[in-house]
Design an enzyme around this catalytic site. Structure first.
Site, mmCIF file in Angstrom:
data_model
loop_
_atom_site.group_PDB
_atom_site.id
_atom_site.type_symbol
_atom_site.label_atom_id
_atom_site.label_comp_id
_atom_site.label_asym_id
_atom_site.label_seq_id
_atom_site.Cartn_x
_atom_site.Cartn_y
_atom_site.Cartn_z
ATOM 1 N N LEU A 78 6.351 18.849 1.057
ATOM 2 C CA LEU A 78 6.063 18.802 2.379
ATOM 3 C C LEU A 78 5.528 20.103 2.796
ATOM 4 O O LEU A 78 5.416 20.274 4.017
ATOM 5 C CB LEU A 78 7.909 19.418 3.066
ATOM 6 C CG LEU A 78 8.966 18.499 2.709
ATOM 7 C CD1 LEU A 78 10.659 18.686 3.393
ATOM 8 C CD2 LEU A 78 8.441 17.230 3.509
ATOM 9 N N CYS A 79 4.379 20.381 2.230
ATOM 10 C CA CYS A 79 3.224 21.224 3.400
ATOM 11 C C CYS A 79 2.622 20.016 3.015
ATOM 12 O O CYS A 79 1.920 18.998 3.112
ATOM 13 C CB CYS A 79 2.537 22.042 1.694
ATOM 14 S SG CYS A 79 3.660 23.069 1.348
ATOM 15 N N HIS A 80 1.641 21.024 4.365
ATOM 16 C CA HIS A 80 0.357 19.777 4.915
ATOM 17 C C HIS A 80 -0.656 19.904 4.414
ATOM 18 O O HIS A 80 -0.931 20.900 3.721
ATOM 19 C CB HIS A 80 0.458 20.048 6.329
ATOM 20 C CG HIS A 80 1.553 20.296 7.222
ATOM 21 N ND1 HIS A 80 3.014 20.402 7.341
ATOM 22 C CD2 HIS A 80 1.757 19.240 8.194
ATOM 23 C CE1 HIS A 80 3.958 19.584 8.337
ATOM 24 N NE2 HIS A 80 3.499 18.535 8.462
ATOM 25 N N ASP A 131 -2.305 30.891 -20.398
ATOM 26 C CA ASP A 131 -3.352 30.119 -21.003
ATOM 27 C C ASP A 131 -3.998 30.291 -21.970
ATOM 28 O O ASP A 131 -4.209 30.087 -22.991
ATOM 29 C CB ASP A 131 -3.384 28.314 -19.849
ATOM 30 C CG ASP A 131 -3.944 27.828 -21.099
ATOM 31 O OD1 ASP A 131 -2.752 26.680 -21.487
ATOM 32 O OD2 ASP A 131 -4.867 27.132 -20.640
#
Length: 162
Positions: A78-80, A131
């Site tokens: 839901l991030c713009h 990583d």
């Protein structure tokens, strides 16, 4: 009685929705986030000494964090999508304690804040360190990812770091 916070990502039926920022005026917004990756002191020495088997760990982590901030809206539903004007990442290694503090700052001129972008940058920078060094230290621990401050919008925030 304290005012109740309204969750803006829910509609009247309690279903998830994207917040409508159409009517919000663009303004300067900035957020800072911090996190930590703990490791063996030998691993920290490899990273800070520039002798890690996969190369310059902090340079790769910085680029990964910046790239992640730019892709936050693709990762968090839901991030713009935001036009970021700056993302900066810094590292504070402590070889003796076997830890690297990671701090990210995100800035924009827009209708909504950049907290998630700063937090995402820290998380992905830490994951990149893991990583690149997992072959020599699988016991690394990522944690303490938190918002430190935000400016702009309806309210400012500053975490008490005491």
């Amino acid at each position: 009685m304290a005012a109740r916070k309204i969750l803006t990502h829910l509609d009247s039926m309690g279903k998830a929705k994207m917040v409508d920022v159409t009517e919000k005026e663009p303004s300067f917004r900035q957020a800072r986030a911090r996190g930590m990756i703990l490791m063996k002191t030998e691993t920290a020495a490899l990273i800070t000494g520039g002798t890690a088997p996969k190369g310059d760990v902090l340079a790769a982590a910085r680029l990964a964090g910046i790239m992640a901030a730019k892709k936050t809206s693709e990762l968090i539903p839901l991030c713009h999508p935001l036009l970021l004007t700056e993302v900066a990442i810094s590292f504070s290694p402590d070889r003796k304690r076997g830890e690297i503090a990671i701090e990210a700052t995100a800035k924009t001129l827009g209708p909504t804040g950049v907290e998630m972008e700063a937090l995402t940058a820290v998380a992905v920078a830490a994951l990149t360190i893991y990583d690149m060094c997992k072959a020599v230290d699988r016991e690394m621990t990522i944690g303490d990812i938190q918002l430190i401050s935000k400016q702009g919008g309806r309210s400012d925030f500053q975490r008490d770091l005491r």
